[in-house]
Design a protein around this motif. Sequence first.
Motif, PDB file in Angstrom:
ATOM      1  N   GLY A  39       0.821  -1.198   0.000  1.00 51.99           N
ATOM      2  CA  GLY A  39       0.000   0.000   0.000  1.00 51.99           C
ATOM      3  C   GLY A  39       0.854   1.246   0.000  1.00 51.99           C
ATOM      4  N   GLY A  40       0.430   2.211  -0.734  1.00 50.95           N
ATOM      5  CA  GLY A  40       1.175   3.450  -0.837  1.00 50.95           C
ATOM      6  C   GLY A  40       1.186   3.922  -2.270  1.00 50.95           C
ATOM      7  N   PHE A  41       1.241   5.238  -2.429  1.00 51.94           N
ATOM      8  CA  PHE A  41       1.276   5.781  -3.783  1.00 51.94           C
ATOM      9  C   PHE A  41       2.716   6.074  -4.171  1.00 51.94           C
ATOM     10  CE2 PHE A  41       0.528   9.300  -0.871  1.00 51.94           C
ATOM     11  CZ  PHE A  41       1.445  10.260  -1.264  1.00 51.94           C
ATOM     12  N   THR A  42       2.978   6.017  -5.474  1.00 46.98           N
ATOM     13  CA  THR A  42       4.297   6.332  -6.004  1.00 46.98           C
ATOM     14  C   THR A  42       4.252   7.754  -6.533  1.00 46.98           C
ATOM     15  OG1 THR A  42       4.678   4.030  -6.607  1.00 46.98           O
ATOM     16  CG2 THR A  42       6.048   5.671  -7.704  1.00 46.98           C
ATOM     17  N   LEU A  43       5.284   8.534  -6.212  1.00 46.01           N
ATOM     18  CA  LEU A  43       5.353   9.928  -6.626  1.00 46.01           C
ATOM     19  C   LEU A  43       6.714  10.197  -7.245  1.00 46.01           C
ATOM     20  CD1 LEU A  43       3.824  12.684  -6.542  1.00 46.01           C
ATOM     21  CD2 LEU A  43       5.071  13.142  -4.415  1.00 46.01           C
ATOM     22  N   LYS A  44       6.721  10.871  -8.406  1.00 41.67           N
ATOM     23  CA  LYS A  44       7.963  11.237  -9.087  1.00 41.67           C
ATOM     24  C   LYS A  44       8.031  12.753  -9.209  1.00 41.67           C
ATOM     25  CE  LYS A  44      10.803  10.533 -13.140  1.00 41.67           C
ATOM     26  NZ  LYS A  44      10.998   9.856 -14.399  1.00 41.67           N
ATOM     27  N   ASN A  45       9.226  13.300  -9.000  1.00 41.36           N
ATOM     28  CA  ASN A  45       9.444  14.742  -9.138  1.00 41.36           C
ATOM     29  C   ASN A  45       9.910  15.033 -10.556  1.00 41.36           C
ATOM     30  OD1 ASN A  45      10.149  17.417  -9.015  1.00 41.36           O
ATOM     31  ND2 ASN A  45      11.630  17.195  -7.369  1.00 41.36           N
ATOM     32  N   ASN A  46       9.018  15.555 -11.385  1.00 45.41           N
ATOM     33  CA  ASN A  46       9.346  15.920 -12.768  1.00 45.41           C
ATOM     34  C   ASN A  46       9.640  17.411 -12.897  1.00 45.41           C
ATOM     35  OD1 ASN A  46       9.211  13.402 -13.945  1.00 45.41           O
ATOM     36  ND2 ASN A  46       7.050  13.559 -14.424  1.00 45.41           N
ATOM     37  N   THR A  47      10.047  18.046 -11.803  1.00 42.16           N
ATOM     38  CA  THR A  47      10.389  19.465 -11.853  1.00 42.16           C
ATOM     39  C   THR A  47      11.914  19.601 -11.823  1.00 42.16           C
ATOM     40  OG1 THR A  47      10.422  19.874  -9.465  1.00 42.16           O
ATOM     41  CG2 THR A  47       8.271  19.982 -10.569  1.00 42.16           C
ATOM     42  N   GLU A  48      12.387  20.829 -11.919  1.00 42.30           N
ATOM     43  CA  GLU A  48      13.830  21.072 -11.964  1.00 42.30           C
ATOM     44  C   GLU A  48      14.416  21.417 -10.601  1.00 42.30           C
ATOM     45  OE1 GLU A  48      14.458  24.013 -14.991  1.00 42.30           O
ATOM     46  OE2 GLU A  48      13.721  22.681 -16.562  1.00 42.30           O
ATOM     47  N   ALA A  49      13.634  21.303  -9.531  1.00 45.36           N
ATOM     48  CA  ALA A  49      14.117  21.646  -8.188  1.00 45.36           C
ATOM     49  C   ALA A  49      13.650  20.588  -7.193  1.00 45.36           C
ATOM     50  CB  ALA A  49      13.579  23.012  -7.773  1.00 45.36           C
ATOM     51  N   PRO A  50      14.348  20.461  -6.060  1.00 45.15           N
ATOM     52  CA  PRO A  50      13.874  19.540  -5.021  1.00 45.15           C
ATOM     53  C   PRO A  50      12.501  19.976  -4.520  1.00 45.15           C
ATOM     54  CG  PRO A  50      16.117  20.284  -4.552  1.00 45.15           C
ATOM     55  CD  PRO A  50      15.603  21.122  -5.691  1.00 45.15           C
ATOM     56  N   ARG A  51      11.657  19.026  -4.179  1.00 49.26           N
ATOM     57  CA  ARG A  51      10.314  19.313  -3.678  1.00 49.26           C
ATOM     58  C   ARG A  51      10.145  18.700  -2.300  1.00 49.26           C
ATOM     59  NH1 ARG A  51       9.306  23.544  -6.229  1.00 49.26           N
ATOM     60  NH2 ARG A  51       9.817  23.288  -8.410  1.00 49.26           N
ATOM     61  N   ILE A  52       9.759  19.534  -1.346  1.00 46.71           N
ATOM     62  CA  ILE A  52       9.445  19.083   0.005  1.00 46.71           C
ATOM     63  C   ILE A  52       7.930  18.984   0.089  1.00 46.71           C
ATOM     64  CG2 ILE A  52       9.529  19.665   2.460  1.00 46.71           C
ATOM     65  CD1 ILE A  52      12.150  21.193   1.826  1.00 46.71           C
ATOM     66  N   PHE A  53       7.435  17.891   0.636  1.00 43.79           N
ATOM     67  CA  PHE A  53       5.999  17.682   0.769  1.00 43.79           C
ATOM     68  C   PHE A  53       5.750  16.808   1.987  1.00 43.79           C
ATOM     69  CE2 PHE A  53       7.693  14.298  -1.792  1.00 43.79           C
ATOM     70  CZ  PHE A  53       7.058  13.159  -1.315  1.00 43.79           C
ATOM     71  N   TYR A  54       4.481  16.636   2.324  1.00 35.73           N
ATOM     72  CA  TYR A  54       4.071  15.792   3.445  1.00 35.73           C
ATOM     73  C   TYR A  54       3.063  14.781   2.941  1.00 35.73           C
ATOM     74  CZ  TYR A  54       6.113  19.501   6.259  1.00 35.73           C
ATOM     75  OH  TYR A  54       6.979  20.404   6.804  1.00 35.73           O
ATOM     76  N   ASN A  55       3.247  13.520   3.303  1.00 34.71           N
ATOM     77  CA  ASN A  55       2.226  12.507   3.038  1.00 34.71           C
ATOM     78  C   ASN A  55       1.519  12.215   4.354  1.00 34.71           C
ATOM     79  OD1 ASN A  55       4.853  11.237   3.742  1.00 34.71           O
ATOM     80  ND2 ASN A  55       3.686   9.334   3.671  1.00 34.71           N
ATOM     81  N   PHE A  56       0.211  11.915   4.274  1.00 34.34           N
ATOM     82  CA  PHE A  56      -0.557  11.586   5.468  1.00 34.34           C
ATOM     83  C   PHE A  56      -1.825  10.859   5.074  1.00 34.34           C
ATOM     84  CE2 PHE A  56      -2.043  15.706   4.119  1.00 34.34           C
ATOM     85  CZ  PHE A  56      -3.391  15.766   4.429  1.00 34.34           C
ATOM     86  N   GLY A  57      -2.485  10.290   6.072  1.00 35.42           N
ATOM     87  CA  GLY A  57      -3.726   9.568   5.834  1.00 35.42           C
ATOM     88  C   GLY A  57      -4.611   9.618   7.051  1.00 35.42           C
ATOM     89  N   GLU A  58      -5.739   8.955   6.967  1.00 32.53           N
ATOM     90  CA  GLU A  58      -6.698   8.946   8.065  1.00 32.53           C
ATOM     91  C   GLU A  58      -6.057   8.436   9.351  1.00 32.53           C
ATOM     92  OE1 GLU A  58     -10.805   6.627   9.158  1.00 32.53           O
ATOM     93  OE2 GLU A  58     -10.483   7.212   7.073  1.00 32.53           O
TER      94      GLU A  58
END
Length: 131
Positions: A39-58
């Motif tokens: 279980g879990g989604f796959t995420l790819k960074n297709n931008t030209e800079a590092p991306r900081i994000f947060y994953n969360f769920g119920e």
Amino acid sequence: MMLQANFTTSQTEKDATLISFEENCLSELSSEQASNIVGGFTLKNNTEAPRIFYNFGENLPLKQQTLQPGESGTYQGEFLLYNSSASKPGISPAVFRADPSGSFSLNQSGTKIIPTDLNSASGSGNGSADC
């Protein structure tokens, strides 16, 4: 007949008891294949800079992640909290609801960061963005 086998993946070494053992049948799963099992989604960074994000769920608290350009990873939860602004001084938080077993990419369009569903041709399939 039970056999004791010792095999090594690129990450760990494990001992396993197998009923039958065919060494040629063992292989390591890709991130996407593994996400379908655990279980879990796959995420790819297709931008030209590092991306900081947060994953969360119920039942999963916010967890900070960083993806370098071109890098991908598999994350738990159903939500992605990210900065939808690509301009340096601006921060525009957005929440993206992800299919927990889907594949997505972060793309840049002008000054906006937009999550795109890789499982659909149109890019609007199982996920949705809310501001």
